[in-house]
Design an enzyme around this catalytic site. Structure first.
Site, PDB file in Angstrom:
ATOM      1  N   ASP A 179     -58.282 -39.578  -9.825  1.00 24.20           N
ATOM      2  CA  ASP A 179     -57.918 -38.334 -10.463  1.00 24.20           C
ATOM      3  C   ASP A 179     -58.329 -38.272 -11.826  1.00 24.20           C
ATOM      4  O   ASP A 179     -57.354 -38.360 -12.696  1.00 24.20           O
ATOM      5  CB  ASP A 179     -56.524 -37.973 -10.300  1.00 24.20           C
ATOM      6  CG  ASP A 179     -55.489 -39.203 -10.514  1.00 24.20           C
ATOM      7  OD1 ASP A 179     -55.942 -40.173 -10.816  1.00 24.20           O
ATOM      8  OD2 ASP A 179     -54.401 -38.756 -10.755  1.00 24.20           O
TER       9      ASP A 179
ATOM     10  N   HIS B 248     -52.617 -49.019 -15.983  1.00 23.81           N
ATOM     11  CA  HIS B 248     -52.264 -48.778 -14.693  1.00 23.81           C
ATOM     12  C   HIS B 248     -53.549 -48.985 -13.850  1.00 23.81           C
ATOM     13  O   HIS B 248     -53.531 -49.770 -12.893  1.00 23.81           O
ATOM     14  CB  HIS B 248     -51.686 -47.539 -14.488  1.00 23.81           C
ATOM     15  CG  HIS B 248     -50.420 -47.220 -15.367  1.00 23.81           C
ATOM     16  ND1 HIS B 248     -49.403 -47.450 -14.885  1.00 23.81           N
ATOM     17  CD2 HIS B 248     -50.374 -46.175 -16.072  1.00 23.81           C
ATOM     18  CE1 HIS B 248     -48.307 -47.101 -15.536  1.00 23.81           C
ATOM     19  NE2 HIS B 248     -48.894 -46.276 -16.545  1.00 23.81           N
TER      20      HIS B 248
HETATM   21  C1  BDR Z   1     -50.770 -43.275 -12.530  1.00 22.52           C
HETATM   22  O1  BDR Z   1     -50.332 -41.824 -12.744  1.00 22.52           O
HETATM   23  C2  BDR Z   1     -51.546 -41.451 -13.591  1.00 22.52           C
HETATM   24  O2  BDR Z   1     -51.003 -40.841 -14.693  1.00 22.52           O
HETATM   25  C3  BDR Z   1     -52.380 -42.676 -14.088  1.00 22.52           C
HETATM   26  O3  BDR Z   1     -53.476 -42.282 -13.861  1.00 22.52           O
HETATM   27  C4  BDR Z   1     -52.045 -43.610 -12.897  1.00 22.52           C
HETATM   28  O4  BDR Z   1     -52.989 -43.557 -12.002  1.00 22.52           O
HETATM   29  C5  BDR Z   1     -49.587 -44.011 -13.167  1.00 22.52           C
HETATM   30  O5  BDR Z   1     -48.207 -43.686 -12.858  1.00 22.52           O
HETATM   31 CA    CA Z   2     -54.898 -42.343 -12.038  1.00 20.75          CA
END
Ligand code: BDR
Ligand code: CA
Length: 306
Positions: A9, A239
């Protein structure tokens, strides 16, 4: 060398993960599938195409589900990634188009064609993966591993006190995926909150990779500013890159085997909890990480990009 599809995403840390995969000599990237989360699915598809074009990669992008399995649709979190997904970088229309096949069907076909070899790395809500599991009874056996960025076992949430954002945005889908058992690896906040990059790190990346690293540096300004408002991190979390790195370098993570269920209602909705019913297989939950090694791999590989 692993064969990899990233379900994404994009999203600032998604862009970091995709560029990392593009640079990694031990990853054969077979394509991207898109999902809502940081942005809507149409924007995610546009951004995925744009990232591949920036990296000069001609790979399929399959447009994914536009709404969660059972929850009503929600507004993306523009305060973390910006209204177009890449912080302050304005929207740009890519030249390419997504493939005709929708994401879940593309995943099913690719898992069949690369039976036993395909690693999936979902770095957004898990709707496409759940749909693939529901549509094809052989899907889970056909894939080699499903390495998820999402969830939190002991760390608490980042979107509610209990839930991590990717799981929260489609808890029912996440529960379907965690029920798939031993092939699932959860790379959640327990480890990603320990892998941080600072403004200086992104300046160094841009110094070595002016084009793509420069793009990440520009995006990261917005992401770092958001993290500064949270007030408890010295930098921003890697992340999504952490999940991609866990696909090729599992030895950098300490994993605990435990069955997981997802709370699908109530105050804890979106929480990833130990399942005590005895009806589920254990998944691998990352609880420890060699943060320095993950970060230095990230910086080293991105330096290879133009
Ligand atoms: C996840 O949520 C999204 O904001 C980031 O891309 C990551 O995949 C972290 O909680
Ligand atoms: Ca993400």
């Amino acid at each position: 060398m692993i064969k990899l599809i990233i379900d994404t995403d994009p999203g600032i840390d998604d862009a970091m993960a995709i560029f990392y995969a593009a640079a990694a000599p031990d990853i054969e990237l077979l394509g991207l599938t898109t999902i809502f989360g940081n942005v809507t699915t149409p924007i995610a598809t546009r951004n995925a195409l744009r990232l591949l074009e920036a990296a000069d990669l001609s790979l399929p992008v399959a447009h994914g589900a536009e709404v969660p399995l059972a929850m009503p649709p929600f507004s993306p979190s523009a305060q973390v990634h910006g209204s177009e997904g890449f912080g302050d970088i304005p929207a740009e229309i890519p030249k390419g188009r997504p493939v005709a096949e929708e994401a879940a069907d593309f995943l099913i076909r690719m898992a069949r064609e690369h039976k036993g070899e395909l690693v999936l790395c979902p770095i957004g809500p898990l709707t496409n993966i759940a749909l693939a599991i529901q549509r094809d009874p052989d899907f889970v056996t056909n894939v080699k591993r499903i390495v998820i960025m999402g969830g939190s076992f002991e760390e608490g949430g980042n979107i509610t006190p209990h839930a991590e954002a990717n799981i929260y945005h489609d808890p029912h889908a996440a529960d379907v995926v965690f029920a798939a058992g031993s092939k699932v690896v959860m790379v959640g906040l327990d480890v990603t909150h320990r892998i941080l990059c600072t403004q200086e790190d992104f300046s160094a990346i841009a110094g070595q990779s002016p084009e793509l690293g420069g793009m990440l540096q520009k995006m990261s300004e917005f992401y770092l500013a958001f993290y500064a408002t949270v007030g408890k991190f010295d930098g921003c979390s890697l992340h999504d890159p952490a999940a991609v790195i866990a696909c090729t370098n599992p030895e950098l993570f300490e994993m605990r085997k435990t069955p997981i269920r997802v709370a699908c209602e109530g105050e804890e909705i979106g929480a990833t909890l130990a399942d005590t019913t005895g009806s589920r297989q254990a998944v691998s939950v990352c609880m420890g990480v060699d943060s320095d090694a993950v970060k230095s791999l990230f910086l080293k590989r991105l330096a290879l990009l133009p």
